[in-house]
Design an enzyme around this catalytic site. Structure first.
Site, mmCIF file in Angstrom:
data_model
loop_
_atom_site.group_PDB
_atom_site.id
_atom_site.type_symbol
_atom_site.label_atom_id
_atom_site.label_comp_id
_atom_site.label_asym_id
_atom_site.label_seq_id
_atom_site.Cartn_x
_atom_site.Cartn_y
_atom_site.Cartn_z
ATOM 1 N N ARG A 10 8.304 15.586 9.237
ATOM 2 C CA ARG A 10 8.496 15.747 10.684
ATOM 3 C C ARG A 10 8.799 14.443 11.395
ATOM 4 O O ARG A 10 8.930 14.419 12.612
ATOM 5 C CB ARG A 10 7.248 16.385 11.297
ATOM 6 N N SER A 11 8.915 13.347 10.654
ATOM 7 C CA SER A 11 9.110 12.026 11.249
ATOM 8 C C SER A 11 10.586 11.730 11.500
ATOM 9 O O SER A 11 11.399 11.741 10.572
ATOM 10 C CB SER A 11 8.533 10.955 10.313
ATOM 11 N N PRO A 12 10.965 11.422 12.752
ATOM 12 C CA PRO A 12 12.365 11.049 13.028
ATOM 13 C C PRO A 12 12.847 9.851 12.215
ATOM 14 O O PRO A 12 13.966 9.896 11.673
ATOM 15 C CB PRO A 12 12.355 10.758 14.537
ATOM 16 N N ARG A 15 13.755 11.026 8.862
ATOM 17 C CA ARG A 15 15.009 11.789 8.892
ATOM 18 C C ARG A 15 16.216 10.855 8.907
ATOM 19 O O ARG A 15 17.260 11.167 8.321
ATOM 20 C CB ARG A 15 15.044 12.719 10.110
#
Length: 432
Positions: A10-12, A15
């Protein structure tokens, strides 16, 4: 051997690295780090990254790189030195670096303090924070406009600046944030999402693991452990926010909006219009009703459900007795009074009979686990910490030991609880 990427889905920033690797056709070995359980603080991870952050990349040559933008540059420089994704010509590269620094210092914090805070922590941003978000999206809109509405750091090709910003704007899509006032950002985002063949997969994987549930908790709280047990049993991912109750974080206005009783645990379901629920047994029922409505953990058949509710209500009284006896002894070292000890004995005798009536297996059913077992297990965990003798209650003793052995998540939660409890006791003694 492929580089290894330590990440959470879930970490930008994680990503960003995934997007860059996909664009370079570079395979990565992905290792998901269990940050709520502090895997990033283990000695072996600290050797890789003393700042204990994710993403962290370890290349096949042993080089360890952290900070997503540094990793993105490294992957381009090593594996695609001639790629336009990170141009080698100094002026073009400077423009990419310029946008990356803008994103790091201004755009990302603005997103984190507004959209992410509201969606995943239940915190309502203040007026100044919303203003900063507006200003930063306006800057991004202007950057894209100057590049013919196509990219953020070049008029004619994609760069790692686009991919990093794209990773950070995923939350905009998740929240369906209105970009009408920023036509260039809106077109850029839509174009990126449509044109990059790998984006949708990474985006969808992210949305699947983005925490729709946030739990405000204390690691030493038995009711909070109940919710951790139930979530594990239902295979639900929950974003955990530990409240510093000693410093009155539960009395802050933003938390009081969620729970006027200012108690923990408090659960926020972002997938249900930010519904906030407090009281552990109410939360446990809600999780079953919404996310596992046919689970035997909280049976749908009225008579069976009534038995579970009955035991949960009894357990509420037992938990109060345990708190004033075993928990009080653990925290203060003071033996409970005779009256309190008798109350504990009486309640444990009742629990022993309940288990006996269910063939010595469970507390509210003869053949399967229920949330009543998990709530009682969370509250009786303290018997192990104080080494309380359960031999006078053989069914309770056998039930407790069997669930300890059978539930794969129990020992991990127990060990974290005991570690936190030891620290709480040590802090209490140092303040005297």
């Amino acid at each position: 051997m492929a580089p290894t990427l330590y990440l959470i889905q879930r970490s930008p920033p994680c990503r960003t690295v995934q997007l860059v690797a996909k664009h370079l056709n570079l395979d990565l070995i992905e290792v998901v780090v269990d940050m709520p359980n502090k895997e990033h603080l283990k000695p072996e991870f600290l050797k890789l990254n003393p700042r204990h952050t994710i993403p962290t990349l370890v290349d096949s040559n042993g080089v360890s790189v952290w900070e997503s933008r540094a990793i993105a540059r490294y992957l381009c420089n090593k594996y695609a030195p001639n790629s336009s994704l990170y141009p080698s010509e100094p002026a073009k590269r400077a423009l990419v670096d310029q946008v990356l620094d803008f994103e790091l210092g201004s755009f990302e914090p603005a997103i984190r303090n507004t959209l992410s805070a509201k969606a995943f922590r239940g915190v309502e941003p203040n007026e100044e924070q919303w203003k900063q978000l507006t200003l930063n999206i306006q800057v991004l809109d202007e950057l894209i406009a100057r590049n013919n509405g196509r990219y953020v750091a070049s008029a004619d090709h994609l760069t790692i600046a686009d991919l990093s910003l794209l990773a950070n704007t995923t939350v905009i899509a998740y929240l369906d944030y209105d970009l009408t006032a920023y036509p260039n950002v809106k077109l850029w985002y839509t174009t990126m999402a449509d044109e990059l063949p790998y984006y949708r997969d990474i985006h969808n994987n992210t949305l699947e693991v983005i925490m729709t549930l946030t739990l405000y908790l204390s690691k030493t709280s038995p009711p909070c452990r109940t919710i951790l047990f139930v979530a594990k049993q239902l295979n639900l991912e929950i974003n955990q926010i530990i409240l510093d109750t000693q410093n009155k974080e539960q009395l802050k206005p933003e938390f009081l909006k969620l729970n006027p009783r200012h108690s923990i645990p408090t659960l926020v379901d972002h997938d249900n219009n930010g519904l906030a629920i407090w009281e552990s047994r109410a939360i446990a029922r809600y999780l079953c009703n919404k996310y596992a409505p046919t689970s035997s953990l909280y049976p749908t058949e009225p008579a069976k459900r009534a038995i579970v509710d009955q035991v949960l209500d009894f357990e509420l009284g037992l938990s109060q007795v345990i708190r004033t006896t075993l928990m009080a002894k653990a925290l203060t070292g003071v033996e409970p009074s005779d009256d309190r000890s008798k109350a504990l004995d009486s309640n444990l005798q009742v629990l022993d009979k309940l288990i006996s009536r269910n063939n010595g297996r469970y507390v509210a059913s003869a053949d399967h686990l229920t949330i009543a077992d998990l709530s009682l297990l969370a509250n009786t965990m303290i018997v192990s910490y104080v080494d309380y003798d359960l031999s006078a209650y053989p069914n309770v003793q056998e039930w407790h030991q069997r669930l300890t052995d059978e539930l794969p998540y129990y020992r991990h939660i127990r060990d974290n609880t005991f570690e936190a409890l030891k620290q709480k006791i040590a802090n209490s003694k140092s303040q005297k």
